[in-house]
Motif scaffolding. Structure first.
Motif, PDB file in Angstrom:
ATOM      1  N   UNK A 229      58.254  26.115  68.495  1.00  0.00           N
ATOM      2  CA  UNK A 229      57.593  24.880  68.921  1.00  0.00           C
ATOM      3  C   UNK A 229      58.668  23.948  69.467  1.00  0.00           C
ATOM      4  N   UNK A 230      58.768  23.893  70.770  1.00  0.00           N
ATOM      5  CA  UNK A 230      59.831  23.114  71.408  1.00  0.00           C
ATOM      6  C   UNK A 230      59.671  21.615  71.192  1.00  0.00           C
ATOM      7  N   UNK A 231      58.470  21.172  70.787  1.00  0.00           N
ATOM      8  CA  UNK A 231      58.239  19.727  70.633  1.00  0.00           C
ATOM      9  C   UNK A 231      58.836  19.171  69.345  1.00  0.00           C
ATOM     10  N   UNK A 232      59.150  20.056  68.399  1.00  0.00           N
ATOM     11  CA  UNK A 232      59.680  19.601  67.106  1.00  0.00           C
ATOM     12  C   UNK A 232      60.756  20.579  66.665  1.00  0.00           C
ATOM     13  N   UNK A 233      61.983  20.074  66.482  1.00  0.00           N
ATOM     14  CA  UNK A 233      63.112  20.932  66.151  1.00  0.00           C
ATOM     15  C   UNK A 233      62.953  21.627  64.805  1.00  0.00           C
ATOM     16  N   UNK A 234      62.512  20.893  63.781  1.00  0.00           N
ATOM     17  CA  UNK A 234      62.362  21.479  62.452  1.00  0.00           C
ATOM     18  C   UNK A 234      61.255  22.524  62.441  1.00  0.00           C
ATOM     19  N   UNK A 235      60.122  22.191  63.087  1.00  0.00           N
ATOM     20  CA  UNK A 235      59.033  23.148  63.154  1.00  0.00           C
ATOM     21  C   UNK A 235      59.430  24.379  63.971  1.00  0.00           C
ATOM     22  N   UNK A 236      60.219  24.166  64.992  1.00  0.00           N
ATOM     23  CA  UNK A 236      60.692  25.269  65.820  1.00  0.00           C
ATOM     24  C   UNK A 236      61.536  26.243  64.994  1.00  0.00           C
ATOM     25  N   UNK A 237      62.430  25.691  64.161  1.00  0.00           N
ATOM     26  CA  UNK A 237      63.275  26.540  63.336  1.00  0.00           C
ATOM     27  C   UNK A 237      62.438  27.281  62.288  1.00  0.00           C
ATOM     28  N   UNK A 238      61.457  26.604  61.689  1.00  0.00           N
ATOM     29  CA  UNK A 238      60.600  27.250  60.697  1.00  0.00           C
ATOM     30  C   UNK A 238      59.823  28.415  61.299  1.00  0.00           C
ATOM     31  N   UNK A 239      59.289  28.216  62.509  1.00  0.00           N
ATOM     32  CA  UNK A 239      58.533  29.282  63.163  1.00  0.00           C
ATOM     33  C   UNK A 239      59.428  30.482  63.449  1.00  0.00           C
ATOM     34  N   UNK A 240      60.636  30.213  63.910  1.00  0.00           N
ATOM     35  CA  UNK A 240      61.560  31.303  64.218  1.00  0.00           C
ATOM     36  C   UNK A 240      61.985  32.043  62.952  1.00  0.00           C
TER      37      UNK A 240
END
Length: 348
Positions: A229-240
């Motif tokens: 999720x490019x819109x949120x850094x923390x959410x992006x890391x969690x998804x990855x």
């Protein structure tokens, strides 16, 4: 009258998404009302009596045929025996799951009564009905008694849920509990299927994975292709991280299966090479090949040993200390400190 009944049920249910049937009251005894969400349960037919309401239909969530019986049992022992016999006959003719609920006006054990006389014969007949119908009682949490006299000198467990034995297997998380009774002399009882969620399962990383050929490149490539999720850094890391965790598990499982097959292959190949050497065909090529096979086997054994060492680390730390000389020495020291060395009486 029918419109008034609908309005009363709607006031209890809260919206228009319901279907219902009811049995009228008899004298001072209240009637029985059954209401349900038609999107969850589809009724096929029903039977109404003074002491029960039977609804046959399908539970749409899993497509099982379900027989629902709401009971308000009579007080007279003879009427009660007739009710048990009829319900057993009805249940045994049903090819599906069964749920019976309500006020049975009977207890199963002496501990289900307080302040009143226990009728052993009535309890035996009730327990026989449950056994003959192939039912099991859902353990009831909360209060031990569901009915209480207004003077609070008499209490009984009269309300309960009985379900078919197979339903416990298909729905293992079924539980029942009592609610607050407020002004009523009965406590409402609630049946529900709930499972405890303790959060995500911990992801354990094992050291020997780094030694596996291709593991580092696999992790790098998977991280690059993982959705995020490019819109949120923390959410992006969690998804990855969530994505790469699943992919690593799949890769390790496949690698473990492949490693097991390779080990058997190397062992068979080593036996063949040893036979050639025993037969006098031990050329330099065969000897060098044998050394390569032994190295491959040792590498696989090393990976398996690293895996087992980390998995047993905690267990070894606990059990190893318990069996060590240090542990027993510490116990002996505390025992000596706690020993009574003597008792002083009048200064002596």
């Amino acid at each position: 009258m029918e419109n008034m009944e609908f309005r009363c049920v709607r006031s209890c249910w809260g919206n228009y998404a319901f279907d219902y049937i009811h049995s009228n009251s008899v004298g001072n005894s209240g009637g029985i009302l059954c209401a349900w969400d038609p999107n969850s349960f589809r009724k096929s037919n029903y039977t109404i009596s003074d002491f029960f309401v039977i609804i046959r239909g399908v539970w749409l969530k899993n497509g099982i045929d379900l027989l629902i019986i709401a009971v308000y049992a009579p007080h007279d022992p003879r009427d009660k025996r007739m009710l048990w016999d009829y319900l057993v006959h009805t249940i045994n003719q049903w090819d599906g799951e069964v749920v019976i609920m309500g006020d049975f006006n009977e207890v199963r054990h002496k501990s289900d009564r307080f302040g009143s006389i226990f009728n052993a014969q009535g309890a035996d007949e009730f327990n026989s009905f449950i056994a003959n119908a192939g039912l099991e009682e859902v353990p009831l949490g909360g209060s031990a008694f569901t009915w209480c006299h207004k003077s609070a000198t008499k209490m009984s467990k009269l309300d309960r849920f009985l379900i078919s034995e197979n339903l416990f297997i298909t729905c293992p998380h079924i539980t029942a509990t009592t609610l607050e009774r407020y002004l009523s002399d009965h406590r409402p009882i609630l049946l529900r299927e709930s499972s405890n969620d303790y959060g995500p399962v911990p992801f354990r990383f094992f050291h020997h994975w780094i030694e596996l050929e291709g593991f580092n490149n696999f992790v790098v490539d998977t991280w690059k292709t993982a959705p995020g999720d490019a819109s949120n850094g923390m959410r992006n890391m969690m998804c990855k991280l969530k994505f790469i965790k699943l992919k690593i598990r799949e890769w390790i499982k496949s690698n473990r299966h492949s490693r097991k097959g390779m080990r058997e292959k190397y062992k068979e190949e080593l036996r063949t090479l040893d036979d050639d050497i025993d037969n006098g065909n031990g050329s330099d090529t065969v000897v060098n090949k044998r050394m390569e096979v032994i190295n491959d086997l040792q590498h696989i054994d090393k990976l398996n040993a690293m895996d087992m060492a980390q998995k047993t680390k905690i267990k070894w730390s606990v059990e190893g200390d318990e069996n060590s000389r240090f542990f027993h020495g510490l116990l002996n020291k505390k025992q000596n400190q706690l020993n009574i060395q003597g008792v002083m009486v009048d200064g002596v």
